[in-house]
Design a protein around this motif. Structure first.
Motif, PDB file in Angstrom:
ATOM      1  N   ALA A  42      59.629  40.621  46.572  1.00  0.00           N
ATOM      2  CA  ALA A  42      59.054  40.038  47.785  1.00  0.00           C
ATOM      3  C   ALA A  42      57.616  40.479  48.053  1.00  0.00           C
ATOM      4  O   ALA A  42      56.783  39.662  48.444  1.00  0.00           O
ATOM      5  CB  ALA A  42      59.933  40.374  48.989  1.00  0.00           C
ATOM      6  N   GLN A  43      57.297  41.748  47.846  1.00  0.00           N
ATOM      7  CA  GLN A  43      55.963  42.244  48.174  1.00  0.00           C
ATOM      8  C   GLN A  43      55.271  42.952  47.017  1.00  0.00           C
ATOM      9  O   GLN A  43      54.192  43.502  47.195  1.00  0.00           O
ATOM     10  CB  GLN A  43      56.036  43.184  49.379  1.00  0.00           C
ATOM     11  CG  GLN A  43      56.493  42.469  50.636  1.00  0.00           C
ATOM     12  CD  GLN A  43      56.592  43.404  51.818  1.00  0.00           C
ATOM     13  OE1 GLN A  43      56.759  44.612  51.674  1.00  0.00           O
ATOM     14  NE2 GLN A  43      56.484  42.838  53.009  1.00  0.00           N
ATOM     15  N   GLN A  44      55.888  42.932  45.862  1.00  0.00           N
ATOM     16  CA  GLN A  44      55.266  43.570  44.701  1.00  0.00           C
ATOM     17  C   GLN A  44      55.821  42.965  43.418  1.00  0.00           C
ATOM     18  O   GLN A  44      56.859  42.310  43.426  1.00  0.00           O
ATOM     19  CB  GLN A  44      55.487  45.079  44.700  1.00  0.00           C
ATOM     20  CG  GLN A  44      56.906  45.507  44.420  1.00  0.00           C
ATOM     21  CD  GLN A  44      57.068  47.019  44.424  1.00  0.00           C
ATOM     22  OE1 GLN A  44      56.266  47.735  44.998  1.00  0.00           O
ATOM     23  NE2 GLN A  44      58.108  47.517  43.794  1.00  0.00           N
ATOM     24  N   GLU A  57      51.113  45.404  44.293  1.00  0.00           N
ATOM     25  CA  GLU A  57      51.557  44.779  45.537  1.00  0.00           C
ATOM     26  C   GLU A  57      50.902  43.410  45.678  1.00  0.00           C
ATOM     27  O   GLU A  57      49.847  43.145  45.097  1.00  0.00           O
ATOM     28  CB  GLU A  57      51.200  45.660  46.729  1.00  0.00           C
ATOM     29  CG  GLU A  57      51.990  46.953  46.737  1.00  0.00           C
ATOM     30  CD  GLU A  57      51.734  47.790  47.970  1.00  0.00           C
ATOM     31  OE1 GLU A  57      51.088  47.309  48.920  1.00  0.00           O
ATOM     32  OE2 GLU A  57      52.195  48.941  47.972  1.00  0.00           O
ATOM     33  N   HIS A  58      51.561  42.529  46.452  1.00  0.00           N
ATOM     34  CA  HIS A  58      51.006  41.198  46.704  1.00  0.00           C
ATOM     35  C   HIS A  58      51.454  40.709  48.079  1.00  0.00           C
ATOM     36  O   HIS A  58      52.357  41.277  48.685  1.00  0.00           O
ATOM     37  CB  HIS A  58      51.416  40.210  45.606  1.00  0.00           C
ATOM     38  CG  HIS A  58      52.874  39.862  45.622  1.00  0.00           C
ATOM     39  ND1 HIS A  58      53.420  38.945  46.489  1.00  0.00           N
ATOM     40  CD2 HIS A  58      53.914  40.312  44.867  1.00  0.00           C
ATOM     41  CE1 HIS A  58      54.715  38.833  46.271  1.00  0.00           C
ATOM     42  NE2 HIS A  58      55.040  39.672  45.293  1.00  0.00           N
ATOM     43  N   ARG A  59      50.813  39.657  48.537  1.00  0.00           N
ATOM     44  CA  ARG A  59      51.170  39.027  49.815  1.00  0.00           C
ATOM     45  C   ARG A  59      51.441  37.539  49.613  1.00  0.00           C
ATOM     46  O   ARG A  59      51.164  36.727  50.488  1.00  0.00           O
ATOM     47  CB  ARG A  59      50.033  39.209  50.819  1.00  0.00           C
ATOM     48  CG  ARG A  59      49.823  40.640  51.212  1.00  0.00           C
ATOM     49  CD  ARG A  59      48.782  40.757  52.291  1.00  0.00           C
ATOM     50  NE  ARG A  59      48.557  42.154  52.593  1.00  0.00           N
ATOM     51  CZ  ARG A  59      47.386  42.679  52.859  1.00  0.00           C
ATOM     52  NH1 ARG A  59      46.314  41.926  52.870  1.00  0.00           N
ATOM     53  NH2 ARG A  59      47.273  43.951  53.126  1.00  0.00           N
ATOM     54  N   LEU A  60      51.984  37.210  48.470  1.00  0.00           N
ATOM     55  CA  LEU A  60      52.226  35.819  48.120  1.00  0.00           C
ATOM     56  C   LEU A  60      53.639  35.389  48.514  1.00  0.00           C
ATOM     57  O   LEU A  60      54.540  36.218  48.633  1.00  0.00           O
ATOM     58  CB  LEU A  60      52.063  35.632  46.604  1.00  0.00           C
ATOM     59  CG  LEU A  60      50.719  36.027  46.016  1.00  0.00           C
ATOM     60  CD1 LEU A  60      50.771  35.959  44.492  1.00  0.00           C
ATOM     61  CD2 LEU A  60      49.622  35.119  46.538  1.00  0.00           C
ATOM     62  N   THR A  61      53.813  34.075  48.691  1.00  0.00           N
ATOM     63  CA  THR A  61      55.156  33.539  48.876  1.00  0.00           C
ATOM     64  C   THR A  61      55.909  33.713  47.559  1.00  0.00           C
ATOM     65  O   THR A  61      55.283  33.896  46.504  1.00  0.00           O
ATOM     66  CB  THR A  61      55.106  32.048  49.245  1.00  0.00           C
ATOM     67  OG1 THR A  61      54.565  31.318  48.132  1.00  0.00           O
ATOM     68  CG2 THR A  61      54.273  31.804  50.499  1.00  0.00           C
ATOM     69  N   ALA A 101      54.048  33.819  44.003  1.00  0.00           N
ATOM     70  CA  ALA A 101      54.149  35.048  43.213  1.00  0.00           C
ATOM     71  C   ALA A 101      54.667  34.735  41.809  1.00  0.00           C
ATOM     72  O   ALA A 101      54.165  35.271  40.824  1.00  0.00           O
ATOM     73  CB  ALA A 101      55.071  36.055  43.900  1.00  0.00           C
ATOM     74  N   ARG A 102      55.616  33.820  41.725  1.00  0.00           N
ATOM     75  CA  ARG A 102      56.150  33.431  40.412  1.00  0.00           C
ATOM     76  C   ARG A 102      55.087  32.689  39.604  1.00  0.00           C
ATOM     77  O   ARG A 102      54.947  32.911  38.402  1.00  0.00           O
ATOM     78  CB  ARG A 102      57.399  32.578  40.607  1.00  0.00           C
ATOM     79  CG  ARG A 102      58.157  32.345  39.339  1.00  0.00           C
ATOM     80  CD  ARG A 102      59.441  31.579  39.647  1.00  0.00           C
ATOM     81  NE  ARG A 102      60.020  31.081  38.439  1.00  0.00           N
ATOM     82  CZ  ARG A 102      61.157  31.490  37.927  1.00  0.00           C
ATOM     83  NH1 ARG A 102      61.851  32.424  38.550  1.00  0.00           N
ATOM     84  NH2 ARG A 102      61.628  30.973  36.816  1.00  0.00           N
ATOM     85  N   GLU A 103      54.317  31.818  40.268  1.00  0.00           N
ATOM     86  CA  GLU A 103      53.218  31.127  39.584  1.00  0.00           C
ATOM     87  C   GLU A 103      52.177  32.131  39.083  1.00  0.00           C
ATOM     88  O   GLU A 103      51.664  32.002  37.970  1.00  0.00           O
ATOM     89  CB  GLU A 103      52.549  30.122  40.518  1.00  0.00           C
ATOM     90  CG  GLU A 103      53.386  28.898  40.825  1.00  0.00           C
ATOM     91  CD  GLU A 103      52.756  28.006  41.894  1.00  0.00           C
ATOM     92  OE1 GLU A 103      51.542  28.151  42.191  1.00  0.00           O
ATOM     93  OE2 GLU A 103      53.489  27.163  42.440  1.00  0.00           O
ATOM     94  N   ALA A 104      51.871  33.125  39.909  1.00  0.00           N
ATOM     95  CA  ALA A 104      50.909  34.155  39.513  1.00  0.00           C
ATOM     96  C   ALA A 104      51.454  34.966  38.333  1.00  0.00           C
ATOM     97  O   ALA A 104      50.708  35.288  37.406  1.00  0.00           O
ATOM     98  CB  ALA A 104      50.593  35.066  40.696  1.00  0.00           C
ATOM     99  N   VAL A 158      45.037  38.690  39.517  1.00  0.00           N
ATOM    100  CA  VAL A 158      45.916  37.595  39.884  1.00  0.00           C
ATOM    101  C   VAL A 158      46.670  37.879  41.189  1.00  0.00           C
ATOM    102  O   VAL A 158      46.760  37.018  42.054  1.00  0.00           O
ATOM    103  CB  VAL A 158      46.923  37.301  38.743  1.00  0.00           C
ATOM    104  CG1 VAL A 158      47.968  36.309  39.177  1.00  0.00           C
ATOM    105  CG2 VAL A 158      46.177  36.778  37.524  1.00  0.00           C
ATOM    106  N   PHE A 159      47.189  39.074  41.360  1.00  0.00           N
ATOM    107  CA  PHE A 159      47.998  39.392  42.530  1.00  0.00           C
ATOM    108  C   PHE A 159      47.211  40.063  43.645  1.00  0.00           C
ATOM    109  O   PHE A 159      47.540  39.920  44.811  1.00  0.00           O
ATOM    110  CB  PHE A 159      49.167  40.307  42.151  1.00  0.00           C
ATOM    111  CG  PHE A 159      50.194  39.631  41.297  1.00  0.00           C
ATOM    112  CD1 PHE A 159      51.093  38.754  41.843  1.00  0.00           C
ATOM    113  CD2 PHE A 159      50.239  39.871  39.943  1.00  0.00           C
ATOM    114  CE1 PHE A 159      52.038  38.121  41.060  1.00  0.00           C
ATOM    115  CE2 PHE A 159      51.173  39.255  39.139  1.00  0.00           C
ATOM    116  CZ  PHE A 159      52.072  38.373  39.698  1.00  0.00           C
ATOM    117  N   GLY A 160      46.187  40.810  43.317  1.00  0.00           N
ATOM    118  CA  GLY A 160      45.422  41.536  44.322  1.00  0.00           C
ATOM    119  C   GLY A 160      44.486  40.659  45.126  1.00  0.00           C
ATOM    120  O   GLY A 160      44.055  41.029  46.208  1.00  0.00           O
ATOM    121  N   ALA A 161      44.184  39.472  44.615  1.00  0.00           N
ATOM    122  CA  ALA A 161      43.254  38.571  45.284  1.00  0.00           C
ATOM    123  C   ALA A 161      43.884  37.865  46.468  1.00  0.00           C
ATOM    124  O   ALA A 161      43.209  37.220  47.251  1.00  0.00           O
ATOM    125  CB  ALA A 161      42.734  37.524  44.286  1.00  0.00           C
ATOM    126  N   ALA A 162      45.202  37.980  46.590  1.00  0.00           N
ATOM    127  CA  ALA A 162      45.893  37.265  47.667  1.00  0.00           C
ATOM    128  C   ALA A 162      45.753  37.957  48.995  1.00  0.00           C
ATOM    129  O   ALA A 162      45.508  39.102  49.102  1.00  0.00           O
ATOM    130  CB  ALA A 162      47.371  37.132  47.318  1.00  0.00           C
TER     131      ALA A 162
END
Length: 93
Positions: A58-60, A9-13, A17-20, A89-93
């Motif tokens: 969107a969220q993962q 899961e992530h909370r990125l735009t 998210a694509r950059e990550a 990369v994704f969990g740090a957001a």
């Protein structure tokens, strides 16, 4: 053959998210010698004995990896490393 599926899961735009996802791909591509290419919001990767994808939602993000017979012996180590990289990369957001 061995299949690996990892959902993070992530909370990125969408752009972040694509950059990550690209960061994760760059790391695993360098480490495992993979060729990577985007198709929409899905990053496909492959090399001899390995192919898979990283889908950005969107969220993962969801990574699926299919390992050939010879690489399947390394499945637990590969899954642990990729999971660690995705969390970093994704969990740090």
């Amino acid at each position: 053959m061995a299949d690996i599926s990892i959902v993070q899961e992530h909370r990125l735009t969408p752009n972040k998210a694509r950059e990550a996802a690209q960061k994760v791909a760059d790391k695993i591509a360098a480490e495992y010698g993979l060729d990577c290419a985007w198709q929409g919001d899905v990053l496909h990767f492959e090399r001899s004995g390995v192919h898979g994808s990283l889908a950005v939602e969107a969220q993962q993000v969801e990574m699926t990896i299919r390992l050939g017979f010879l690489m399947s012996a390394f499945a637990p180590a590969i899954e642990a490393k990729v999971t660690e990289k995705m969390k970093a990369v994704f969990g740090a957001a």
